[in-house]
Design an enzyme around this catalytic site. Sequence first.
Site, PDB file in Angstrom:
ATOM      1  NE  ARG A 115      10.316   1.544  -4.353  1.00 39.51           N
ATOM      2  CZ  ARG A 115       9.618   1.682  -3.385  1.00 39.51           C
ATOM      3  NH1 ARG A 115       8.742   2.916  -2.840  1.00 39.51           N
ATOM      4  NH2 ARG A 115       9.718   0.843  -2.331  1.00 39.51           N
ATOM      5  CE  LYS A 153       7.867  -3.638  -3.654  1.00 36.28           C
ATOM      6  NZ  LYS A 153       8.257  -3.104  -2.241  1.00 36.28           N
ATOM      7  NE  ARG A 213       7.312   2.746   5.594  1.00 35.44           N
ATOM      8  CZ  ARG A 213       7.118   1.704   4.309  1.00 35.44           C
ATOM      9  NH1 ARG A 213       7.356   2.494   3.095  1.00 35.44           N
ATOM     10  NH2 ARG A 213       7.197   0.577   4.347  1.00 35.44           N
ATOM     11  CB  CYS A 225       9.160   7.122   2.448  1.00 33.68           C
ATOM     12  SG  CYS A 225       7.900   5.868   3.044  1.00 33.68           S
TER      13      CYS A 225
HETATM   14  C1  UD1 Z   1       6.153  -3.832   4.690  1.00 36.08           C
HETATM   15  C2  UD1 Z   1       6.017  -4.001   3.290  1.00 36.08           C
HETATM   16  C3  UD1 Z   1       4.987  -3.004   2.768  1.00 36.08           C
HETATM   17  C4  UD1 Z   1       3.369  -3.164   3.398  1.00 36.08           C
HETATM   18  C5  UD1 Z   1       3.782  -3.049   5.034  1.00 36.08           C
HETATM   19  C6  UD1 Z   1       2.468  -3.302   5.727  1.00 36.08           C
HETATM   20  C7  UD1 Z   1       8.317  -4.502   2.500  1.00 36.08           C
HETATM   21  C8  UD1 Z   1       9.422  -4.466   1.819  1.00 36.08           C
HETATM   22  N1  UD1 Z   1       7.394  -3.538   2.671  1.00 36.08           N
HETATM   23  O1  UD1 Z   1       6.526  -2.548   5.053  1.00 36.08           O
HETATM   24  O2  UD1 Z   1       4.996  -2.901   1.234  1.00 36.08           O
HETATM   25  O3  UD1 Z   1       2.997  -1.674   3.036  1.00 36.08           O
HETATM   26  O4  UD1 Z   1       4.882  -4.221   5.230  1.00 36.08           O
HETATM   27  O5  UD1 Z   1       2.122  -4.380   5.142  1.00 36.08           O
HETATM   28  O6  UD1 Z   1       7.865  -5.726   2.757  1.00 36.08           O
HETATM   29  N2  UD1 Z   1       6.147   0.823  12.463  1.00 36.08           N
HETATM   30  C9  UD1 Z   1       6.554   1.518  13.575  1.00 36.08           C
HETATM   31  N3  UD1 Z   1       8.018   1.155  14.047  1.00 36.08           N
HETATM   32  C10 UD1 Z   1       8.750   0.161  13.601  1.00 36.08           C
HETATM   33  C11 UD1 Z   1       8.312  -0.409  12.316  1.00 36.08           C
HETATM   34  C12 UD1 Z   1       6.902  -0.094  11.772  1.00 36.08           C
HETATM   35  O7  UD1 Z   1       6.181   2.431  14.103  1.00 36.08           O
HETATM   36  O8  UD1 Z   1       9.963  -0.146  14.075  1.00 36.08           O
HETATM   37  C13 UD1 Z   1       4.998   1.265  11.750  1.00 36.08           C
HETATM   38  C14 UD1 Z   1       4.958   1.918  10.558  1.00 36.08           C
HETATM   39  O9  UD1 Z   1       5.436   3.170  10.525  1.00 36.08           O
HETATM   40  C15 UD1 Z   1       3.689   1.581   9.758  1.00 36.08           C
HETATM   41  C16 UD1 Z   1       3.410   0.194  10.540  1.00 36.08           C
HETATM   42  O10 UD1 Z   1       4.112   0.050  11.647  1.00 36.08           O
HETATM   43  O11 UD1 Z   1       2.952   2.581  10.506  1.00 36.08           O
HETATM   44  C17 UD1 Z   1       3.794  -1.028   9.555  1.00 36.08           C
HETATM   45  O12 UD1 Z   1       4.868  -1.017   9.222  1.00 36.08           O
HETATM   46  P1  UD1 Z   1       5.456  -2.384   8.897  1.00 36.08           P
HETATM   47  O13 UD1 Z   1       4.802  -3.479   8.862  1.00 36.08           O
HETATM   48  O14 UD1 Z   1       6.831  -2.521   9.757  1.00 36.08           O
HETATM   49  O15 UD1 Z   1       5.983  -2.176   7.183  1.00 36.08           O
HETATM   50  P2  UD1 Z   1       7.240  -2.405   6.512  1.00 36.08           P
HETATM   51  O16 UD1 Z   1       7.997  -3.702   6.878  1.00 36.08           O
HETATM   52  O17 UD1 Z   1       7.844  -1.229   6.510  1.00 36.08           O
END
Ligand code: UD1
Length: 420
Positions: free
Chosen positions: A396, A22, A121, A116
């Site tokens: 999901r 996914k 996030r 969420c």
């Molecule tokens: C993706 C995955 C999710 C997985 C996560 C971590 C998808 C669709 N989802 O989510 O299943 O759990 O990677 O492996 O691929 N953060 C910030 N600022 C930002 C972006 C992220 O602070 O701009 C923080 C987030 O709040 C979180 C951490 O960084 O605490 C990791 O997030 P991130 O790696 O971005 O996860 P996703 O891409 O949302």
Amino acid sequence: MDQFIINGGRKLKGTVEIGGSKNAALPILIATLLTDEKCVIKRVPKLRDINTTIKILEALGKKVTFENGTCTITKQTALKVKLPYDLVKQMRASFWVAGPLLARKKHAEIALPGGCAIGVRPVDIHLKGFKKLGAKVILNEGNIVLKAKKLAPTKIILSFPSVGATQNLLMCACLIKGKTVFENIAREPEVFDLINALKSMGAKICMDQQGRVIVEGVDKLKGMKHSVCADRIQTGTFLIAGAITGGEITVKNCVPEDNEILLEYLQEAGAKITTGKDWVKIKAPKTIKPVNIKTAPYPGFATDLQAPWLALMTLAKGNTEVSEDIFENRFMHAPELVRMGANIIIEKNVAKVTGVAKLTPATVMSSDLRGGAALVLAALAAKGQSCVERVYHIDRGYEEFEQKLTALGAKIKRYNPVQI
Ligand code: UD1
């Protein structure tokens, strides 16, 4: 709302085939916004988040057909730049359309994704990157408006290897003339699957010896044919299902190296693991040994497998610490596991588990995707009838979950109680 009724206490045995990932399929589908040409994407899992992504592509001007695991995407109308909140609120990854839209239209308006269940996030790392590439970022009535007269190549050092920010910014850089250099990118297999898909569209992306990713922008990207990589989180979930039920499962069509650390920890927990090129076999331990984990960016222990691991450790002989170092609030499954007889105390970002001899059946509620899967695993291990509510979270991310578990010998039925 659908529930799972599970009669637990049966050892799962047999073979299960893993479908496409996914988390790889979502950004690859979104990457089709970078071209007007036809894209054919195979091994797309049939999941709620994929349906949401298809709606997003359609809302932005694409025509999409989805049959037998293959998505065919063609141009319907000119590319649109606005994505409303009703689509964004269903799936945070909707925000990843920003990169392609900004690259092609120099303009994107996307409702700001809210928090969420697993935490706030934010998208600050994405926005910082877009600003560095030359975009103006304005927050207007809950929408993030990104605009640029011209985007220019630059060096982007991510403050944290965010998976989403890496994917969003990489997609954008593909159409920016010149060399954009990325440091500290996420190295999850799903990121590399996206890179492969982008390369097959004609993008020029390479990695140097220091691990920097260099994108040399091109004028135009073409259509692609791509097959999505195997879902390592599903793989891990089924392996843990084998371990927690005392069973013996072969997981086929997966990439064992993508789950290296999990396989190591399963062995430390006492399981016997054998692997082939595209399969992993697990023989459950007689006694589950406690193994502490800390979630970390890849190749560390995946945060998406923390909940299933916690479920497994509730039955370990001894004490375990499960530390969640990626998301701020990812233990909603813990109180539900406690309702099934587990002994877990949450202290900040650490779940302290004292193993119990058995779990007891109960009615429990899933509040997020992976937490929901963990409750299913616990219910499969608990002798007697459990009910896992709010299955829509699990839908999901797990394609044909109950069918696959049934084929392994589980007694699990989907049930929709009549709503009054
Ligand atoms: C993706 C995955 C999710 C997985 C996560 C971590 C998808 C669709 N989802 O989510 O299943 O759990 O990677 O492996 O691929 N953060 C910030 N600022 C930002 C972006 C992220 O602070 O701009 C923080 C987030 O709040 C979180 C951490 O960084 O605490 C990791 O997030 P991130 O790696 O971005 O996860 P996703 O891409 O949302």
